[in-house]
Structure formats: C-alpha cells, structure tokens
Design a protein around this motif. Structure first.
Motif, PDB file in Angstrom:
ATOM      1  N   HIS A 196      47.525  61.392  85.039  1.00 35.61           N
ATOM      2  CA  HIS A 196      48.122  60.056  85.001  1.00 35.61           C
ATOM      3  C   HIS A 196      48.454  59.571  86.418  1.00 35.61           C
ATOM      4  CE1 HIS A 196      48.676  61.523  80.892  1.00 35.61           C
ATOM      5  NE2 HIS A 196      48.741  60.252  80.525  1.00 35.61           N
ATOM      6  N   GLU A 197      47.565  59.895  87.335  1.00 35.18           N
ATOM      7  CA  GLU A 197      47.800  59.571  88.748  1.00 35.18           C
ATOM      8  C   GLU A 197      48.110  58.084  88.949  1.00 35.18           C
ATOM      9  OE1 GLU A 197      45.578  60.190  93.078  1.00 35.18           O
ATOM     10  OE2 GLU A 197      44.978  61.369  91.329  1.00 35.18           O
TER      11      GLU A 197
ATOM     12  N   SER B  74      48.486  59.894  99.006  1.00 34.38           N
ATOM     13  CA  SER B  74      49.492  59.996 100.072  1.00 34.38           C
ATOM     14  C   SER B  74      49.084  61.105 101.024  1.00 34.38           C
ATOM     15  CB  SER B  74      50.876  60.271  99.478  1.00 34.38           C
ATOM     16  OG  SER B  74      50.853  61.461  98.705  1.00 34.38           O
ATOM     17  N   PRO B  75      49.235  60.887 102.345  1.00 39.66           N
ATOM     18  CA  PRO B  75      48.732  61.848 103.326  1.00 39.66           C
ATOM     19  C   PRO B  75      49.511  63.151 103.315  1.00 39.66           C
ATOM     20  CG  PRO B  75      50.028  60.149 104.408  1.00 39.66           C
ATOM     21  CD  PRO B  75      49.876  59.716 102.965  1.00 39.66           C
TER      22      PRO B  75
ATOM     23  N   CYS C  26      51.894  69.428  99.793  1.00 36.29           N
ATOM     24  CA  CYS C  26      51.349  68.609  98.696  1.00 36.29           C
ATOM     25  C   CYS C  26      52.414  68.260  97.658  1.00 36.29           C
ATOM     26  CB  CYS C  26      50.176  69.326  98.027  1.00 36.29           C
ATOM     27  SG  CYS C  26      48.632  69.216  98.976  1.00 36.29           S
ATOM     28  N   GLY C  27      53.542  68.966  97.694  1.00 33.58           N
ATOM     29  CA  GLY C  27      54.615  68.637  96.777  1.00 33.58           C
ATOM     30  C   GLY C  27      55.160  67.237  96.986  1.00 33.58           C
TER      31      GLY C  27
ATOM     32  N   CYS D   6      41.913  62.273  95.895  1.00 35.69           N
ATOM     33  CA  CYS D   6      41.355  62.606  97.207  1.00 35.69           C
ATOM     34  C   CYS D   6      41.007  64.086  97.336  1.00 35.69           C
ATOM     35  CB  CYS D   6      42.337  62.206  98.306  1.00 35.69           C
ATOM     36  SG  CYS D   6      42.477  60.416  98.516  1.00 35.69           S
ATOM     37  N   GLY D   7      41.098  64.815  96.236  1.00 38.69           N
ATOM     38  CA  GLY D   7      40.714  66.225  96.253  1.00 38.69           C
ATOM     39  C   GLY D   7      41.709  67.157  96.908  1.00 38.69           C
TER      40      GLY D   7
END
Length: 239
Positions: free
Chosen positions: A177-178, A236-237, A218-219, A136-137
């Motif tokens: 490896h998302e 994930s938001p 973002c962690g 999602c950038g």
C-alpha cells in the motif's frame, strides 16, 4: 485464495454491481476500476477482468498497454457477443489475455470459470504473493525465505533475517500500500484477522518501532501520519 483480488475494469456500473455481488459471496476481494490512475492499488495478487469496448480498450494494442501498466497476475477479457468476432477474440488472446467471456455470462458460470482459472494459477499466485518490492527497489521482502534485503549506505545491500512474523507481515502490507495512509485499525484487521479483537492498537506502534530499528536507514521510509496511521514511501532517499 485469501491473497487474491479481482479488479473489474469497465465503465458499465451494472456489470460492476452484478459481478461484485457474486464475487463477494465467494469471499473474494473486489475493486472496480473505471479508468482512473488515482484508484488505490489492491494488495496481493490480482486478476483483472477487462472490458473490450470503445470507452476503455478497443484493440489488442490497448490491451497490451493496460497489461504492461498494471501487470496483473492474470487478465480475463469480456465484451458484447454481437461485437466480438472470432478474429478479435483470437487477437486478444495472442495479446496476453488468459481467457475471453461474454459480458452477459451467467454469474454462476463466471464464478465457476474463475475458480478453475485460480486452480491453474495458484503456484504463480503463491510465489508472487510471497514477494514485495518497494517502488525504487530499496527494500525487497521474500516471505518464503523470511528475509528482507535493504539498501544500506553507499548503495550496499544488507540482508535482514531477524524480523518477527508480525514485523514481516506489517512491512509487506505497507509496501503493498505504498504512499497510502494505513490506519492502525486496518492493519489489525488485515494482519491479525479474527485475533484483532484481543489486540490493542498500540501494539501496532510497538511493532512499527521495532521494525524501523531493524531496517536501519530504510526504517525512515515508514512515516507516522499523526492522527491517521502510517505510510510507506519507497522513494524517500536513504542517507
């Protein structure tokens, strides 16, 4: 060529077996990809070898669709000599193929052609391997600048410059490896290399803990999968 992988896209198990053995002897990473969207993505830059045939890719339009979906760093098409007209080969090259070979090609010649191809691709491979972006950038990694940009609150973006080299390597590997569970042992093997034998797996936990802290909101995208390892979920938001 350590960051380069080859994916053999064909339903022909014989081709996969012969070419895989030849590539592994060169120390190359190899994956087979009979049409299967669940096949895990290979990290780093990737060269696709795509068979033209009725079971997978019959037309130049099919090839364009595959390349748009996969976006490999390069694509080499192969097929039966008796069924591959000059017009078809020309159309495939126009559609985005970088080369065409016959499927009965001697493995030694194929490997030599790939080595020559790689030499021409190295600038693009190096640039592509130096960057990683979550789905999602929300996180963008630039290994050349040793920089990470993350989505902060209210859509703002923040640049993080204080990641250690190990933290940068781990983050890049997890993004590559998302949505896949990656074990501590796998990270040690792929990131520490030969030095992994002298490193305890708990060392990965310490780096992950520090990485999460530095990434801020973002962690939270780095999830602990208890008993298995870690998983990065870029969707994930951020709250």
């Amino acid at each position: 060529m350590g960051t380069l992988g080859f994916r053999i896209i064909t339903p022909d198990d014989n081709i996969v077996g012969r070419w895989r053995r030849a590539f592994v002897r060169e120390g190359w990473r190899v994956a087979a990809a009979v049409p299967c969207p669940e096949e895990p993505a290979m990290s780093g830059a990737e060269v696709d070898l795509i068979e033209i045939g009725p079971d997978l890719c019959s037309t130049p339009e099919d090839l364009k669709r595959i390349l748009d979906e996969r976006e490999p760093v390069s694509a080499i098409v192969f097929g039966d000599q008796a069924k591959s007209s000059n017009k078809l080969i020309a159309d495939l090259l126009e559609a985005g193929a970088d080369d065409f070979v016959y499927k009965n090609i001697d493995e030694r010649i194929l490997v030599a052609k790939l080595k020559a191809h790689i030499r021409r691709l190295m600038p693009a491979i190096s640039e592509r391997s130096a960057r990683a972006t979550s789905s999602c950038g929300a996180i963008e990694v630039d290994r050349l600048r040793h920089s990470v940009k993350v989505q902060a609150a209210k859509g703002r973006r923040t640049e993080i410059l204080n990641l250690t080299q190990r933290e940068l390597d781990i983050l890049t590997f997890l993004i590559d490896h998302e949505k896949q569970v990656v074990s501590r042992e796998t990270m040690l093997e792929r990131i520490w290399g030969e030095g992994a034998v002298d490193v305890y797996s708990e060392c990965v936990d310490k780096h992950i803990e520090s990485l999460r802290r530095k990434l801020g909101l973002c962690g939270k995208k780095i999830r602990t999968v208890y008993g298995a390892g870690y998983m990065f979920n870029g969707e994930s938001p951020v709250k």
